[in-house]
Design an enzyme around this catalytic site. Structure first.
Site, PDB file in Angstrom:
ATOM      1  N   ASP A  59       0.884  -1.154   0.000  1.00  0.00           N
ATOM      2  CA  ASP A  59       0.000   0.000   0.000  1.00  0.00           C
ATOM      3  C   ASP A  59       0.922   1.203   0.000  1.00  0.00           C
ATOM      4  O   ASP A  59       1.598   1.479   1.001  1.00  0.00           O
ATOM      5  CB  ASP A  59      -0.890  -0.007   1.244  1.00  0.00           C
ATOM      6  N   ASN A  86       3.634   3.170 -10.745  1.00  0.00           N
ATOM      7  CA  ASN A  86       2.416   3.268 -11.547  1.00  0.00           C
ATOM      8  C   ASN A  86       1.180   3.589 -10.721  1.00  0.00           C
ATOM      9  O   ASN A  86       0.234   4.192 -11.215  1.00  0.00           O
ATOM     10  CB  ASN A  86       2.221   1.942 -12.298  1.00  0.00           C
ATOM     11  N   TYR A 166      -5.614  15.717  -8.853  1.00  0.00           N
ATOM     12  CA  TYR A 166      -4.932  14.782  -9.754  1.00  0.00           C
ATOM     13  C   TYR A 166      -3.968  15.506 -10.679  1.00  0.00           C
ATOM     14  O   TYR A 166      -2.808  15.108 -10.834  1.00  0.00           O
ATOM     15  CB  TYR A 166      -5.949  13.996 -10.581  1.00  0.00           C
ATOM     16  N   LYS A 170       0.352  15.213 -10.754  1.00  0.00           N
ATOM     17  CA  LYS A 170       1.204  14.759 -11.854  1.00  0.00           C
ATOM     18  C   LYS A 170       2.263  15.796 -12.208  1.00  0.00           C
ATOM     19  O   LYS A 170       3.365  15.440 -12.645  1.00  0.00           O
ATOM     20  CB  LYS A 170       0.340  14.411 -13.072  1.00  0.00           C
ATOM     21  N   THR A 201      -9.172   3.288 -18.202  1.00  0.00           N
ATOM     22  CA  THR A 201      -8.905   2.546 -16.973  1.00  0.00           C
ATOM     23  C   THR A 201     -10.000   2.867 -15.964  1.00  0.00           C
ATOM     24  O   THR A 201     -10.821   3.762 -16.169  1.00  0.00           O
ATOM     25  CB  THR A 201      -7.540   2.937 -16.357  1.00  0.00           C
TER      26      THR A 201
END
Length: 249
Positions: A59, A86, A166, A170, A201
């Protein structure tokens, strides 16, 4: 000599396909996942196809879990040749999804996995990567985090109004990649960020126009770079184009 790769978030989607494609290069793959049942099933599926695949529970938001995974890899394999960071979450949307509607709770939740987890995993496994002849670190990023793309009026990225968590996570991953590459520039270790492109996804409710197989290709390319390959770059799918290439930070 056996080449060993550890991929986080590898029980499905881009992570699983990255593991599967690396096995075609003769790589032993260690599939990192939080859920033992799903992780074991994914590894078993690859083994059924003839791959040398193993499940490692991790985790990335839990330091004890990360330490246990690193200890298991060291005990079982002694070193690590490839690390693919990933694992990531989107965090969903607060309100209407605009930056002004976001909450600090969501921001913290996303950064725990996408940024803090990535750094914690890399630091825990770096001693094992240093034992390899020429290790590769791949951080899975996204074009939505490109400052250049977001500020270029001719880029499709500049037309997107996005929630902060998000997207900014990145951008942070990109800087983290640059900093590790600078630290390790005098070693055989190469550190790069991969852009899968808009891939279908669970993270985006399978709304992407690229397949998981396609989304994994940039990570696999960067994970198998030759000695004269680049380090400290952002590379992968370029929106609106068929070919891959370098992306501006």
């Amino acid at each position: 000599m056996t080449i060993t790769a550890f991929i986080t978030g590898a029980n499905k989607g881009i992570g699983y396909e990255t593991a599967r494609q690396l096995t075609a290069h003769g790589v032993t793959v260690l599939l990192g996942a939080r859920n033992p049942e799903l992780g074991q099933a994914a590894a078993a599926k690859l083994r059924a196809e003839g791959a040398d695949a193993h499940f490692i529970r991790i985790d990335v938001a839990d330091e004890q879990s990360i330490a246990a995974a690193a200890a298991q890899i060291e005990a079982d394999f002694g070193r690590l040749d490839i690390l693919v960071n990933n694992a990531a979450i989107s965090g969903g949307l607060d309100g209407d999804g605009k930056p002004s509607s976001g909450t600090l709770a969501t921001l913290r939740h996303v950064y725990e996995t996408n940024v803090f987890g990535l750094v914690a995993v890399t630091n825990a496994l770096l001693p094992l990567l240093r034992r390899a002849e020429a290790a590769r670190i791949v951080n899975v990023s996204s074009e939505v985090g490109s400052l250049a793309g977001r500020t270029d009026p001719n880029s499709p990225m500049s037309q997107m109004v996005s929630a902060i968590p998000y997207t900014s996570s990145k951008t942070a991953v990109n800087m983290v990649t640059v900093l590790y590459a600078l630290e390790l520039k005098d070693t055989p270790i190469k550190v790069n960020a991969a852009n899968p492109g808009y891939t279908a996804t669970d993270l985006n409710a399978n709304s992407g126009f690229r397949t998981a197989e396609q989304g994994a290709e940039p990570s696999v390319h960067l994970a198998t770079l030759p000695a004269d390959g680049p380090t400290g770059t952002f590379w992968g799918h370029i929106w609106g184009q068929e070919e891959y290439g370098r992306i501006e930070w």
